[in-house]
Structures are given as structure tokens and as C-alpha cells.
Design a protein around this motif. Structure first.
Motif, short mmCIF file in Angstrom:
data_model
loop_
_atom_site.label_atom_id
_atom_site.label_comp_id
_atom_site.label_asym_id
_atom_site.label_seq_id
_atom_site.Cartn_x
_atom_site.Cartn_y
_atom_site.Cartn_z
N PRO A 21 0.85 -1.20 0.00
CA PRO A 21 0.00 0.00 0.00
C PRO A 21 0.88 1.24 0.00
N ALA A 22 0.39 2.28 -0.60
CA ALA A 22 1.14 3.53 -0.67
C ALA A 22 1.38 4.06 0.73
N TYR A 23 2.56 4.62 0.94
CA TYR A 23 2.91 5.22 2.23
C TYR A 23 2.12 6.50 2.39
N GLN A 24 1.49 6.64 3.53
CA GLN A 24 0.72 7.84 3.80
C GLN A 24 1.38 8.56 4.97
N ALA A 25 1.91 9.72 4.67
CA ALA A 25 2.55 10.50 5.73
C ALA A 25 1.48 11.21 6.54
N TYR A 26 1.65 11.18 7.83
CA TYR A 26 0.74 11.89 8.70
C TYR A 26 1.33 13.26 8.99
N PRO A 27 0.51 14.27 8.99
CA PRO A 27 1.06 15.61 9.25
C PRO A 27 1.64 15.67 10.67
N ALA A 28 2.71 16.42 10.79
CA ALA A 28 3.34 16.59 12.10
C ALA A 28 2.36 17.27 13.04
N GLN A 29 2.32 16.76 14.26
CA GLN A 29 1.44 17.35 15.26
C GLN A 29 2.13 18.59 15.83
N PRO A 30 1.44 19.70 15.86
CA PRO A 30 2.08 20.89 16.43
C PRO A 30 2.29 20.71 17.93
N ALA A 31 3.37 21.31 18.40
CA ALA A 31 3.64 21.26 19.84
C ALA A 31 2.54 22.04 20.55
N PRO A 32 2.19 21.59 21.74
CA PRO A 32 1.17 22.33 22.48
C PRO A 32 1.60 23.78 22.65
N ALA A 33 0.66 24.67 22.45
CA ALA A 33 0.98 26.09 22.59
C ALA A 33 1.11 26.45 24.06
N GLY A 34 1.97 27.35 24.33
CA GLY A 34 2.17 27.81 25.69
C GLY A 34 3.47 28.58 25.77
N PRO A 35 3.66 29.31 26.84
CA PRO A 35 4.89 30.10 26.96
C PRO A 35 6.10 29.21 27.17
N GLU A 36 7.25 29.77 26.85
CA GLU A 36 8.52 29.06 27.01
C GLU A 36 9.51 29.97 27.72
N PHE A 37 10.45 29.33 28.42
CA PHE A 37 11.52 30.06 29.09
C PHE A 37 12.84 29.39 28.74
N LEU A 38 13.88 30.20 28.51
CA LEU A 38 15.20 29.67 28.22
C LEU A 38 16.24 30.58 28.83
N ALA A 39 17.13 29.99 29.62
CA ALA A 39 18.28 30.70 30.18
C ALA A 39 19.52 29.89 29.79
N VAL A 40 20.50 30.57 29.19
CA VAL A 40 21.67 29.87 28.67
C VAL A 40 22.93 30.65 29.01
N ASP A 41 23.97 29.94 29.39
CA ASP A 41 25.31 30.53 29.44
C ASP A 41 26.22 29.63 28.61
N ARG A 42 27.52 29.81 28.71
CA ARG A 42 28.40 29.05 27.82
C ARG A 42 28.53 27.57 28.19
N ARG A 43 28.07 27.17 29.37
CA ARG A 43 28.16 25.76 29.77
C ARG A 43 26.83 25.12 30.13
N ASN A 44 25.88 25.91 30.66
CA ASN A 44 24.65 25.34 31.21
C ASN A 44 23.43 26.02 30.62
N SER A 45 22.27 25.34 30.75
CA SER A 45 21.02 25.96 30.32
C SER A 45 19.84 25.37 31.08
N VAL A 46 18.78 26.17 31.13
CA VAL A 46 17.50 25.77 31.72
C VAL A 46 16.44 26.10 30.70
N ALA A 47 15.57 25.14 30.37
CA ALA A 47 14.46 25.38 29.46
C ALA A 47 13.18 24.88 30.13
N VAL A 48 12.13 25.69 30.03
CA VAL A 48 10.83 25.33 30.58
C VAL A 48 9.81 25.56 29.49
N ASP A 49 9.00 24.52 29.21
CA ASP A 49 7.97 24.65 28.18
C ASP A 49 6.80 23.72 28.51
N ALA A 50 5.94 23.52 27.53
CA ALA A 50 4.73 22.72 27.76
C ALA A 50 5.04 21.28 28.18
#
Length: 128
Positions: free
Chosen positions: A24-53
Motif C-alpha cells: 500500500p502507498a505510504y501515507q505521511a501523517y502531518p506533524a502534530q504541532p507542539a502544544p501552545a504555551g509560553p517558554e523560558f530559556l536561560a543559557v550561558d556558555r556551559r549550562n542551560s535551563v528550558a521550561v515549556d509545555a
């Protein structure tokens, strides 16, 4: 030493190509969008913190630890004693905690991080 010649071979014809199985023909499923919501990112040259959905991700010297919201008991943060870094701890449901320190350069960035982090954590983990 000489070898006897190979016996003559019957001519090889090229017939129709072999039948390939029909799949059977391959049927691609559309990519599911990431849940909407605010995001936070703090980065320095060695470490990082990310907060999201999905939760909180800590990266320390290239080693990453991801925590999904259902497995997080609480998230705590404060300024380092010298006021130059964000110190964040994730407390797991089993009581273990994981810490990350991200240097804020310039120092004013720490105030921005606190405001952003407070808003994002309040969105995903409201008090009460």
C-alpha cells in the motif's frame, strides 16, 4: 599449467523485470504541532535551563536531563549569593532534586530571567 576452456553457455536473455510485491502507498501523517504555551530559556556558555509545555530541561556541561510535568513535584529558583547567576532546582516526585546554575551576563539579565521564569512556571504550575 593451462586450464581447459569453459564450456559454451546458452545465451542469457533479458526478459521482463521480475514482479515486485505491491505494498500500500505510504501515507505521511502531518506533524502534530507542539502544544501552545509560553517558554523560558536561560543559557550561558556551559549550562542551560528550558521550561515549556512538556516540562523542564536542564543541561550541565553537555549532559541533559529532561523532566516531564507529571514527574515534577516542584521547581525552585533563586539568585546565587553573588547575584550573578540563576540557581534552579527541580524536585522529582520521589524526593530527589536536580540543580542547575546559569550565569547571567550582563547581571541585568537575571531580573529578566526571574520575570520570565515566574510567568512560565505560573502558567504550567499555578499555585492553589
Amino acid at each position: 599449467m593451462t586450464h581447459p576452456p569453459y564450456p559454451p553457455q546458452p545465451p542469457q536473455g533479458f526478459g521482463p523485470p521480475p514482479q515486485m510485491p505491491q505494498y500500500p502507498a505510504y501515507q505521511a501523517y502531518p506533524a502534530q504541532p507542539a502544544p501552545a504555551g509560553p517558554e523560558f530559556l536561560a543559557v550561558d556558555r556551559r549550562n542551560s535551563v528550558a521550561v515549556d509545555a512538556s516540562g523542564v530541561t536542564l543541561e550541565i556541561n553537555g549532559v541533559e536531563a529532561e523532566f516531564d510535568w507529571p514527574e515534577i513535584r516542584s521547581v525552585h529558583y533563586k539568585a546565587s549569593p553573588n547575584g550573578k547567576s540563576l540557581m534552579l532546582a527541580v524536585v522529582h516526585l520521589d524526593g530527589q532534586f536536580y540543580e542547575c546554575v546559569v550565569e547571567a551576563k550582563p547581571r541585568e539579565r537575571l531580573r529578566e530571567w526571574f520575570a520570565g521564569l515566574s510567568a512560565v512556571l505560573g502558567y504550567y504550575r499555578p499555585l492553589g
